[in-house]
Every structure is written in C-alpha cells, then in structure tokens.
Design an enzyme around this catalytic site. Structure first.
Site, PDB file in Angstrom:
ATOM      1  CB  SER A 151      -0.905   0.015   1.233  1.00 33.25           C
ATOM      2  OG  SER A 151      -1.595   1.249   1.347  1.00 33.25           O
ATOM      3  CE1 TYR A 164      -3.620  -2.094   4.708  1.00 24.74           C
ATOM      4  CE2 TYR A 164      -3.116   0.205   4.229  1.00 24.74           C
ATOM      5  CZ  TYR A 164      -3.540  -1.046   3.812  1.00 24.74           C
ATOM      6  OH  TYR A 164      -3.880  -1.247   2.497  1.00 24.74           O
ATOM      7  CE  LYS A 168      -1.672  -4.157   2.831  1.00 25.51           C
ATOM      8  NZ  LYS A 168      -1.896  -5.461   2.164  1.00 25.51           N
TER       9      LYS A 168
END
Length: 303
Positions: A151, A164, A168
């Site tokens: 991401s 997150y 990622k």
C-alpha cells in the site's frame, strides 16, 4: 485460450472487493481458482462463509472452475490448507495472490497492542504463511508467482495507520527477499499497491472536507482495474518480471522506486555528533524526504 489456461491460482481475501475481482478475472483467463475468504468484517471480526461460496458460484456460472476455502491466513495450518486444496482439487499451484486484510485505523497515541497485532498478523504474517506453504511446490516444479499486496500508506505514509503501514512496508521486504532467494528456482515475487474502493477504504474516517473529497475520489476507482496487472504477473507473460513494486490507480499503472542512497559525505577523521550537525545535515537537507501523505502525492484526479 486465456493467458492463465491450465494454471492454478490461489487468491486470499477473494470473497469481496479487490480479491473478488482478481478471482473472477483469473478464472476468465483460464485459471482454476482457490477462492479463499475467512468471511470477516472490514475490521477483522466474524466468520461469514457466504462470500467465498458466492464467488465460486459466480465463476462456475461463467464456465470457470473454482473451489472455496474458508481458512484464516493468520493460522499457519489454515494457510497451508489453501495451497493443499489447490493441489488436491486441481493438481498443482502456480500463483499465490496475497490480498487478504483489514483495517483498524487509530491515531498513533490511541493505537492498542491488539490493534497492532491483529493488522500485522493478517497482512504480514498472512502473506508469510501462505507463501511459505506454496514454496515447496514452486521449488519442485521450477516455477511460480507470488503477488503480494502492499500500500502507498506504507510506501509513502498516511495518518492513523501505523499498524497497516508497517505491515504493508514489511511486505515489500518480504517480497524482495523471496524474489532473491527463489530466483534460482524460477520463482517470481512482486508487489502491487492498489487504489480502489473497498470495504476497508470505507472504514477510513472522513470528518473533514479534505478526507471526504479523497474518499469521493476513491469511490470512482473500481476494484476491477487492479485485476489485469495481477493476471499478467501470474502468467508466463511476466516470466522475467520479479522483485518489483507496482501500483494501479484507475487507468494508470506505476512502477515504484526502492530506497537507494542519494547523497554521501566522507570525513577522513570520522564523525562526531557536532560535525554531523554542522556539516553533514546542511549538505543533505535539501534531499530530505518531505512530510507528505499518499493522498497529497497522488493529488490529481485519475481518468
């Protein structure tokens, strides 16, 4: 003949959103597909068996071949079952698409240990577990493709996503090491950062006009735009493509750079904290990375 005719592909998190579109296109391109989905909510709770079965039925109605797997990628045994289902049902495994995940966004000072562990477990450990399970088969047959989802929240940065973003970004390191280690066996590993509307994106808070505008822009980016690059990377067309980071944003495809040294300074008698402050930092400050977020870097509207 599709580009994946005779191939077997496993897609994690394939019951909804991006994963569903990946499974559908891979099937249309001729692959037999393991549709894995544990059936959790956008924040990782619950266990709904419906989404995976619905995608399998959709593929079958279109004349394709698929099998539902309901295991959690966070469980090593469950991850192994995804690959074993591919081999038992379809005779082989040719590509693993690590798409499963969810969000638990919290601003850093409010993020709990559980928020951290849950997100890292599904994104990073999940990618490890499924990839590790497929590796013996890839090595033995001398071919295989790992496609991991990263991401721009990790590659560039974003607010309220330390868990997150860390997971990622770590996936990039995982993919890079897999690519280097497995090159001798004809196995490839690449990353994709997707821009697409999904249940995960819908959970992002939009309590100010800028965030609302950003989410409105994201709603125009349909998940099916991600699928062609995935199908390509899973196919023999990409036999010489490995250790790369791509992004897809509607009709745009990006190739990302990797961290590399950009400036250096040598001091024959070594460095002190004071000389670093006096000499090195002034010399390189113009090349410092800015405090920018992914939405600010990708500020133009895709078409």
């Amino acid at each position: 003949m599709g580009i994946l005719e005779g191939r077997v592909v496993a897609v994690t998190g394939a019951g909804r959103g991006i994963g569903r579109e990946l499974a559908l296109l891979c099937a249309r391109e001729g692959a037999s597909v393991i549709v894995n989905d544990h059936g959790v909510s956008a924040n990782g709770e619950g266990n709904d068996q419906g989404p995976a079965s619905e995608v399998v039925n959709e593929i079958a109605k279109a004349g394709g071949t698929a099998h539902a797997n309901l295991a959690s990628v966070t469980d090593p045994a469950g991850a192994t079952s995804i690959v074993e289902d591919a081999v038992e049902k379809f005779g082989r495994i040719d590509a693993v698409i690590n798409n499963a995940g969810f969000l638990r966004d919290r601003i850093w000072h409010k993020m709990s240990l559980e928020d951290w562990r849950a997100v890292v477990d599904v994104h990073l450990n999940g990618a490890f577990n499924v990839s590790k399970a497929a590796t013996p088969y890839f090595r033995e047959q001398g071919s295989g493709s790992f496609i991991h989802f990263t991401s721009t929240s990790g590659l560039i940065g974003n607010l309220g996503q330390a868990n997150y973003s860390a997971a990622k970004m770590a996936i990039v390191g995982l993919s890079q090491s897999i690519a280097l280690d497995m090159q001798r066996f004809g196995v490839r590993s690449n990353c994709i950062a997707p821009f697409a509307w999904s249940r995960m994106i819908a959970t992002i808070p939009s309590d100010n006009p800028d965030e609302q505008k950003r989410l409105e822009r994201m709603q125009a980016m349909s998940a099916d735009k991600i699928a062609p690059l995935v199908a390509f990377l899973a196919s023999d067309l990409a036999k010489d493509v490995t250790n790369q980071i791509f992004a897809v944003r509607k009709n745009e495809i990006f190739l990302f750079s990797k961290p590399r040294p950009i400036r250096a300074m040598h001091r024959s008698d070594g460095w002190t904290a004071q000389s670093i402050a006096d000499e090195f930092i002034p010399a390189v400050r113009s090349d410092f990375a800015s405090m920018i977020r992914s939405p600010e870097l990708f500020s133009w509207d895709p078409v």
